[in-house]
Scaffold this motif. Structure first.
Motif, PDB file in Angstrom:
ATOM      1  N   LEU A 221      65.184 -22.144  11.189  1.00  0.00           N
ATOM      2  CA  LEU A 221      64.038 -22.737  11.873  1.00  0.00           C
ATOM      3  C   LEU A 221      63.666 -22.014  13.172  1.00  0.00           C
ATOM      4  CD1 LEU A 221      64.957 -26.524  11.420  1.00  0.00           C
ATOM      5  CD2 LEU A 221      63.446 -25.123  10.016  1.00  0.00           C
ATOM      6  N   ILE A 222      64.422 -20.974  13.524  1.00  0.00           N
ATOM      7  CA  ILE A 222      64.128 -20.260  14.766  1.00  0.00           C
ATOM      8  C   ILE A 222      62.734 -19.642  14.724  1.00  0.00           C
ATOM      9  CG2 ILE A 222      64.764 -18.266  16.183  1.00  0.00           C
ATOM     10  CD1 ILE A 222      67.688 -18.833  15.418  1.00  0.00           C
ATOM     11  N   ALA A 223      62.394 -19.013  13.604  1.00  0.00           N
ATOM     12  CA  ALA A 223      61.079 -18.385  13.486  1.00  0.00           C
ATOM     13  C   ALA A 223      59.964 -19.413  13.650  1.00  0.00           C
ATOM     14  CB  ALA A 223      60.955 -17.670  12.144  1.00  0.00           C
ATOM     15  N   ALA A 224      60.210 -20.634  13.158  1.00  0.00           N
ATOM     16  CA  ALA A 224      59.197 -21.687  13.303  1.00  0.00           C
ATOM     17  C   ALA A 224      58.959 -22.016  14.770  1.00  0.00           C
ATOM     18  CB  ALA A 224      59.649 -22.935  12.546  1.00  0.00           C
ATOM     19  N   MET A 225      60.029 -22.064  15.569  1.00  0.00           N
ATOM     20  CA  MET A 225      59.871 -22.369  16.992  1.00  0.00           C
ATOM     21  C   MET A 225      59.267 -21.213  17.769  1.00  0.00           C
ATOM     22  SD  MET A 225      60.477 -25.459  17.571  1.00  0.00           S
ATOM     23  CE  MET A 225      60.529 -25.448  19.361  1.00  0.00           C
ATOM     24  N   LEU A 226      59.360 -20.022  17.225  1.00  0.00           N
ATOM     25  CA  LEU A 226      58.674 -18.883  17.835  1.00  0.00           C
ATOM     26  C   LEU A 226      57.173 -18.944  17.568  1.00  0.00           C
ATOM     27  CD1 LEU A 226      61.060 -15.908  16.988  1.00  0.00           C
ATOM     28  CD2 LEU A 226      60.398 -16.603  19.284  1.00  0.00           C
ATOM     29  N   ILE A 227      56.814 -19.256  16.329  1.00  0.00           N
ATOM     30  CA  ILE A 227      55.431 -19.107  15.886  1.00  0.00           C
ATOM     31  C   ILE A 227      54.584 -20.356  16.108  1.00  0.00           C
ATOM     32  CG2 ILE A 227      53.976 -18.640  13.882  1.00  0.00           C
ATOM     33  CD1 ILE A 227      56.505 -17.124  12.748  1.00  0.00           C
ATOM     34  N   ILE A 228      55.103 -21.530  15.716  1.00  0.00           N
ATOM     35  CA  ILE A 228      54.255 -22.728  15.695  1.00  0.00           C
ATOM     36  C   ILE A 228      53.773 -23.142  17.086  1.00  0.00           C
ATOM     37  CG2 ILE A 228      54.138 -25.161  15.043  1.00  0.00           C
ATOM     38  CD1 ILE A 228      56.031 -24.583  12.750  1.00  0.00           C
ATOM     39  N   PRO A 229      54.644 -23.235  18.126  1.00  0.00           N
ATOM     40  CA  PRO A 229      54.117 -23.598  19.448  1.00  0.00           C
ATOM     41  C   PRO A 229      53.080 -22.598  19.969  1.00  0.00           C
ATOM     42  CG  PRO A 229      56.483 -23.911  19.398  1.00  0.00           C
ATOM     43  CD  PRO A 229      56.123 -23.182  18.132  1.00  0.00           C
ATOM     44  N   ALA A 230      53.308 -21.311  19.725  1.00  0.00           N
ATOM     45  CA  ALA A 230      52.341 -20.304  20.170  1.00  0.00           C
ATOM     46  C   ALA A 230      51.022 -20.455  19.425  1.00  0.00           C
ATOM     47  CB  ALA A 230      52.905 -18.901  19.966  1.00  0.00           C
ATOM     48  N   ALA A 231      51.086 -20.700  18.117  1.00  0.00           N
ATOM     49  CA  ALA A 231      49.870 -20.904  17.331  1.00  0.00           C
ATOM     50  C   ALA A 231      49.148 -22.174  17.757  1.00  0.00           C
ATOM     51  CB  ALA A 231      50.217 -20.966  15.846  1.00  0.00           C
TER      52      ALA A 231
ATOM     53  N   ILE B  70      62.227 -31.547  15.120  1.00  0.00           N
ATOM     54  CA  ILE B  70      61.553 -30.833  16.208  1.00  0.00           C
ATOM     55  C   ILE B  70      60.445 -29.946  15.659  1.00  0.00           C
ATOM     56  CG2 ILE B  70      61.874 -29.009  17.941  1.00  0.00           C
ATOM     57  CD1 ILE B  70      64.664 -30.209  18.461  1.00  0.00           C
ATOM     58  N   VAL B  71      60.739 -29.234  14.573  1.00  0.00           N
ATOM     59  CA  VAL B  71      59.732 -28.361  13.964  1.00  0.00           C
ATOM     60  C   VAL B  71      58.580 -29.189  13.399  1.00  0.00           C
ATOM     61  CG1 VAL B  71      59.308 -26.648  12.162  1.00  0.00           C
ATOM     62  CG2 VAL B  71      61.416 -26.552  13.496  1.00  0.00           C
ATOM     63  N   CYS B  72      58.884 -30.354  12.839  1.00  0.00           N
ATOM     64  CA  CYS B  72      57.829 -31.236  12.317  1.00  0.00           C
ATOM     65  C   CYS B  72      56.879 -31.664  13.435  1.00  0.00           C
ATOM     66  CB  CYS B  72      58.439 -32.465  11.653  1.00  0.00           C
ATOM     67  SG  CYS B  72      59.202 -32.147  10.053  1.00  0.00           S
ATOM     68  N   VAL B  73      57.431 -32.002  14.595  1.00  0.00           N
ATOM     69  CA  VAL B  73      56.587 -32.386  15.728  1.00  0.00           C
ATOM     70  C   VAL B  73      55.717 -31.211  16.159  1.00  0.00           C
ATOM     71  CG1 VAL B  73      56.592 -33.119  18.145  1.00  0.00           C
ATOM     72  CG2 VAL B  73      58.166 -34.183  16.522  1.00  0.00           C
ATOM     73  N   ALA B  74      56.298 -30.007  16.205  1.00  0.00           N
ATOM     74  CA  ALA B  74      55.514 -28.821  16.558  1.00  0.00           C
ATOM     75  C   ALA B  74      54.391 -28.598  15.550  1.00  0.00           C
ATOM     76  CB  ALA B  74      56.425 -27.592  16.620  1.00  0.00           C
ATOM     77  N   ALA B  75      54.677 -28.821  14.262  1.00  0.00           N
ATOM     78  CA  ALA B  75      53.657 -28.653  13.220  1.00  0.00           C
ATOM     79  C   ALA B  75      52.532 -29.677  13.393  1.00  0.00           C
ATOM     80  CB  ALA B  75      54.285 -28.788  11.844  1.00  0.00           C
ATOM     81  N   ILE B  76      52.882 -30.902  13.777  1.00  0.00           N
ATOM     82  CA  ILE B  76      51.862 -31.930  14.012  1.00  0.00           C
ATOM     83  C   ILE B  76      50.977 -31.540  15.193  1.00  0.00           C
ATOM     84  CG2 ILE B  76      51.516 -34.326  14.763  1.00  0.00           C
ATOM     85  CD1 ILE B  76      54.053 -35.028  13.161  1.00  0.00           C
TER      86      ILE B  76
END
Length: 263
Positions: free
Chosen positions: A191-201, A243-249
């Motif tokens: 899930l590290i890549a998700a935390m790199l990309i999703i908040p920035a996007a 945490i990643v789900c919240v970032a995706a929302i």
């Protein structure tokens, strides 16, 4: 205060968000999503080597992540498409890491914690490592901010300005390896890549300048970590994926609001 595991978890999540935010912005601008994926998957092999050699998980994960990032950089442009090269290396590193873990006799390892993170088990020592790594990444990016932006915009412009794009790529590579090493305890390798990309996007529609985007990404990542952790504790769900789900929302919300934010 640090005796409360929820406080430690919140500080760990914010620390990872601070490290990932500016780096994630460059990952988005440079379209390097698979690059982050390959580096983070390699961290599992680093965990196996660390346990086998009885060394720090942080040191092993960072060494292998950095090795993977440097390998990708060296092999780029040698007859394979970048997406193909990254796909082969990412999945190979993850597979070799999982196989290596299975050979560790006499070592008890919670593989799920390294794949998906275990933020609620963060210790004071982990906090020192996470925030030390975050400050190092922030310092590197701040030091080379202008040069990194120029190299991201155009390699030709960078050369004309006396900037070596390969050197700036190396700085990003080092920063990515450090971020992967400090984040593996919080959100896990997958899930590290998700935390790199999703908040920035998610931050992109909110910003009008690169600096605003990096700051908005840090705030988005930090909010995702704190809200996601609280939701995981309340709903009894895995902390890292929550945490990643919240970032995706948050990404979905900013995407829906993008026409109004840009008007």
């Amino acid at each position: 205060m640090l005796d409360d595991f929820m406080t430690r978890a919140a500080l760990a999540g914010v620390g990872v968000a601070c490290a990932a935010a500016p780096l994630g912005s460059f990952v988005v601008w440079r379209r390097m999503a698979y690059f982050g994926d390959a580096t983070s998957h390699a961290a599992i092999l680093g965990v196996a080597l660390s346990l086998a050699l009885q060394m720090s998980i942080f040191a092993g994960a960072m060494a292998v992540a950095l090795g993977m990032a440097l390998t990708v950089t060296m092999l780029a442009g040698r007859g394979y498409g970048m997406d193909t090269l990254l796909g082969v290396l990412a999945h190979s590193a993850l597979a070799f890491g999982l196989v290596a873990v299975s050979f560790l006799s006499g070592v008890r390892i919670d593989l799920m914690a390294y794949l998906f993170g275990d933020i609620l088990a963060v210790s004071r020592g982990d906090l020192l490592i996470i925030w030390g790594g975050a400050l190092l990444v922030i310092g590197l990016i701040a030091w080379r901010w202008s040069a990194l932006l120029t190299a991201t915009l155009s390699e030709e412009l960078a050369y004309a300005s006396g900037i070596d794009p390969k050197r700036e790529q190396l700085i990003l590579t080092l920063s990515l390896a450090v971020t992967v090493a400090v984040a593996i305890k919080v959100v896990g390798a997958l899930l590290i890549a998700a935390m790199l990309i999703i908040p920035a996007a998610a931050a992109r529609p909110l910003a009008r300048t690169p600096e605003q985007m990096a700051l908005a990404a840090a705030l988005t990542g930090g909010a995702s970590a704190v809200i996601g952790m609280q939701a995981a504790f309340t709903l009894d769900t895995p902390a890292g994926p929550t945490i990643v789900c919240v970032a995706a929302i948050l990404f979905a919300l900013t995407s829906l609001l993008r026409p109004f934010l840009k008007s």
